[in-house]
Design an enzyme around this catalytic site. Structure first.
Site, PDB file in Angstrom:
ATOM      1  CE  LYS A  17      -4.209  -1.785   2.161  1.00  0.00           C
ATOM      2  NZ  LYS A  17      -5.022  -1.764   3.394  1.00  0.00           N
ATOM      3  CE  LYS A  56      -5.415  -8.090  -2.172  1.00  0.00           C
ATOM      4  NZ  LYS A  56      -5.382  -7.998  -0.754  1.00  0.00           N
ATOM      5  CE  LYS A  94     -12.500  -2.936  -0.742  1.00  0.00           C
ATOM      6  NZ  LYS A  94     -13.435  -2.903   0.354  1.00  0.00           N
TER       7      LYS A  94
HETATM    8  P1  TYM Z   1     -10.634  -5.722   3.620  1.00  0.00           P
HETATM    9  O1  TYM Z   1     -11.819  -4.839   3.620  1.00  0.00           O
HETATM   10  O2  TYM Z   1      -9.454  -5.308   2.814  1.00  0.00           O
HETATM   11  O3  TYM Z   1     -11.025  -7.191   3.158  1.00  0.00           O
HETATM   12  C1  TYM Z   1     -12.154  -7.810   3.735  1.00  0.00           C
HETATM   13  C2  TYM Z   1     -12.090  -9.320   3.602  1.00  0.00           C
HETATM   14  O4  TYM Z   1     -12.068  -9.726   2.222  1.00  0.00           O
HETATM   15  C3  TYM Z   1     -10.996 -10.622   2.006  1.00  0.00           C
HETATM   16  N1  TYM Z   1     -10.513 -10.416   0.622  1.00  0.00           N
HETATM   17  C4  TYM Z   1     -10.372 -11.408  -0.268  1.00  0.00           C
HETATM   18  N2  TYM Z   1     -10.602 -12.733  -0.185  1.00  0.00           N
HETATM   19  C5  TYM Z   1     -10.375 -13.479  -1.302  1.00  0.00           C
HETATM   20  N3  TYM Z   1      -9.927 -12.955  -2.464  1.00  0.00           N
HETATM   21  C6  TYM Z   1      -9.698 -11.626  -2.598  1.00  0.00           C
HETATM   22  N4  TYM Z   1      -9.290 -11.116  -3.758  1.00  0.00           N
HETATM   23  C7  TYM Z   1      -9.910 -10.793  -1.464  1.00  0.00           C
HETATM   24  N5  TYM Z   1      -9.793  -9.452  -1.239  1.00  0.00           N
HETATM   25  C8  TYM Z   1     -10.165  -9.248   0.039  1.00  0.00           C
HETATM   26  C9  TYM Z   1      -9.946 -10.236   3.041  1.00  0.00           C
HETATM   27  O5  TYM Z   1      -9.042 -11.286   3.273  1.00  0.00           O
HETATM   28  C10 TYM Z   1     -10.830  -9.942   4.231  1.00  0.00           C
HETATM   29  O6  TYM Z   1     -11.201 -11.136   4.899  1.00  0.00           O
HETATM   30  N6  TYM Z   1      -7.766  -6.129   7.470  1.00  0.00           N
HETATM   31  C11 TYM Z   1      -9.090  -6.669   7.153  1.00  0.00           C
HETATM   32  C12 TYM Z   1     -10.182  -5.962   7.886  1.00  0.00           C
HETATM   33  C13 TYM Z   1     -10.143  -6.158   9.371  1.00  0.00           C
HETATM   34  C14 TYM Z   1     -10.334  -7.384  10.068  1.00  0.00           C
HETATM   35  C15 TYM Z   1     -10.227  -7.064  11.454  1.00  0.00           C
HETATM   36  C16 TYM Z   1     -10.564  -8.687   9.654  1.00  0.00           C
HETATM   37  C17 TYM Z   1      -9.943  -5.197  10.302  1.00  0.00           C
HETATM   38  N7  TYM Z   1     -10.005  -5.740  11.562  1.00  0.00           N
HETATM   39  C18 TYM Z   1     -10.365  -8.051  12.408  1.00  0.00           C
HETATM   40  C19 TYM Z   1     -10.697  -9.663  10.640  1.00  0.00           C
HETATM   41  C20 TYM Z   1     -10.595  -9.349  11.994  1.00  0.00           C
HETATM   42  C21 TYM Z   1      -9.258  -6.596   5.644  1.00  0.00           C
HETATM   43  O7  TYM Z   1      -8.527  -7.213   4.926  1.00  0.00           O
HETATM   44  O8  TYM Z   1     -10.238  -5.849   5.150  1.00  0.00           O
END
Ligand code: TYM
Length: 333
Positions: A113, A196, A199
């Protein structure tokens, strides 16, 4: 029941298929076995260089609607907005004081990032993102954290921080484990099946949004990149496009990879893509319709979120008290 914790950032109007398959599909199936907490991590969303104050509140509400539409049941699970429970930020501060600078610098998501966001977008908040995530999980004594596999390193950090804190200050935290889907732990971009689905993709053509119209979803899948062969076979090395579509198909239908390969043996990519599009639309169309219906009554959604935040606060406040006591902070008299 053992605790489960997970969250998604409200960083766009709609979830994409990666979020849906990597996170939400798992959540739905785990609600009966666990006391589950699902948060809308708006404080995390503030770390995105492109975040827009004009749309954040609506994105948070929209994410709540999509959680519910995808099958999070408010009677069973708690869904709430992270910032409504101040203990998240408070615990993150304490965890900051036991997190190594070098350790945080090694987080690959931070490195990726910061490269994309540039010098100005690479803030202390972005650097601290995984520590706030650890605070989310540890506040709720979660045993299991269902996420996509891009979060593995963050879960590992969380485990290390929990163990380090417990060793220094006494057994306060439950050490959590990640849970990753067997199929679909990482969904790739339909136009660039080596990155992957995210967004931040350069174009929208390779992303499936949960709130897209079905006709748009179908078009995107029919135009997905494949390869010059004709065989529907699972092979990331030579057939990443086809394999990504197989991954999506099997994650959504529950069919095994071998059965899917057999189903499409002797058929062309056109037939295969049509079947993938049918499966994705059959899954997402009711979710989209229900989410839009829920969004027509924002006051009701806000009421539900307030109620759930109160429940989450109780658990979080109790953990924060244990933490403050363990580090020897003077209680307010
Ligand atoms: P975020 O919003 O980036 O992603 C949310 C969830 O989507 C999954 N994900 C994917 N899974 C499969 N293929 C993809 N291309 C893909 N892109 C995203 C991510 O693995 C995630 O499960 N850091 C976390 C948010 C968070 C969180 C937490 C999660 C904040 N606090 C506590 C669990 C527990 C995240 O990746 O958000």
């Amino acid at each position: 029941k053992p605790r489960l914790y997970s969250g998604i950032q409200p960083s766009s109007d709609s979830l994409h298929l990666g979020n849906y398959v990597g996170a939400l599909l798992q959540w739905r199936g785990m609600q009966d076995e666990y006391d589950a907490f699902f948060s809308i991590v708006d404080l995390h969303a503030l770390t995105n260089a492109a975040f827009d104050p004009a749309t954040l509140a609506a994105a948070s509400r929209g994410l709540a609607a999509q959680y519910l539409a995808a099958g999070v049941e408010p009677g069973k699970s708690t869904l709430y907005v992270q910032s409504h429970v101040p203990a998240h930020a408070q615990l993150a501060w304490v965890l900051n004081t036991i997190t190594g600078f070098g350790e945080a610098s090694r987080m690959t998501q931070f490195k990726d990032k910061s490269q994309r966001f540039g010098a100005e977008g690479t803030t202390v908040g972005l650097f601290d993102y995984p520590v706030l995530m650890a605070a989310d999980i540890l506040l709720f004594d979660a045993e299991v954290v269902p996420v996509g596999d891009d979060q593995k390193q963050h879960i590992e950090l969380t485990r290390n921080l929990a163990e380090r804190f417990n060793a220094r200050f006494g057994e306060v935290f439950t050490v959590p484990s990640g849970s990753y889907p067997e199929e679909g732990a990482r969904i790739y971009d339909l136009q660039d099946p080596t990155s992957k689905m995210s967004k931040s993709a350069a174009t929208d053509a390779g992303l499936i949004w949960v709130l897209d119209e079905p006709s748009v979803t179908r078009k995107k899948i029919m135009r997905a990149v494949t390869d010059t062969g004709a065989e529907v076979r699972y092979d990331w090395g030579t057939k990443p496009g086809v394999t990504n579509l197989l991954e999506i198909y099997t994650a959504i239908t529950g069919v095994s990879v071998a059965a899917a390969e057999a189903e499409f043996a002797g058929k062309g990519y056109g037939d295969f893509k049509r079947a993938v599009a049918d499966a994705v639309i059959a899954e997402l169309e009711p979710v989209r319709a229900r989410a839009l219906e829920l969004l027509s009554d924002p006051a009701e959604l806000d009421r539900l979120l307030a109620l759930n935040a109160a429940r989450a606060s109780e658990v979080a406040e109790a953990t924060l008290k244990r933490v403050y006591d363990a580090v020897g902070i003077l209680p307010r008299g």
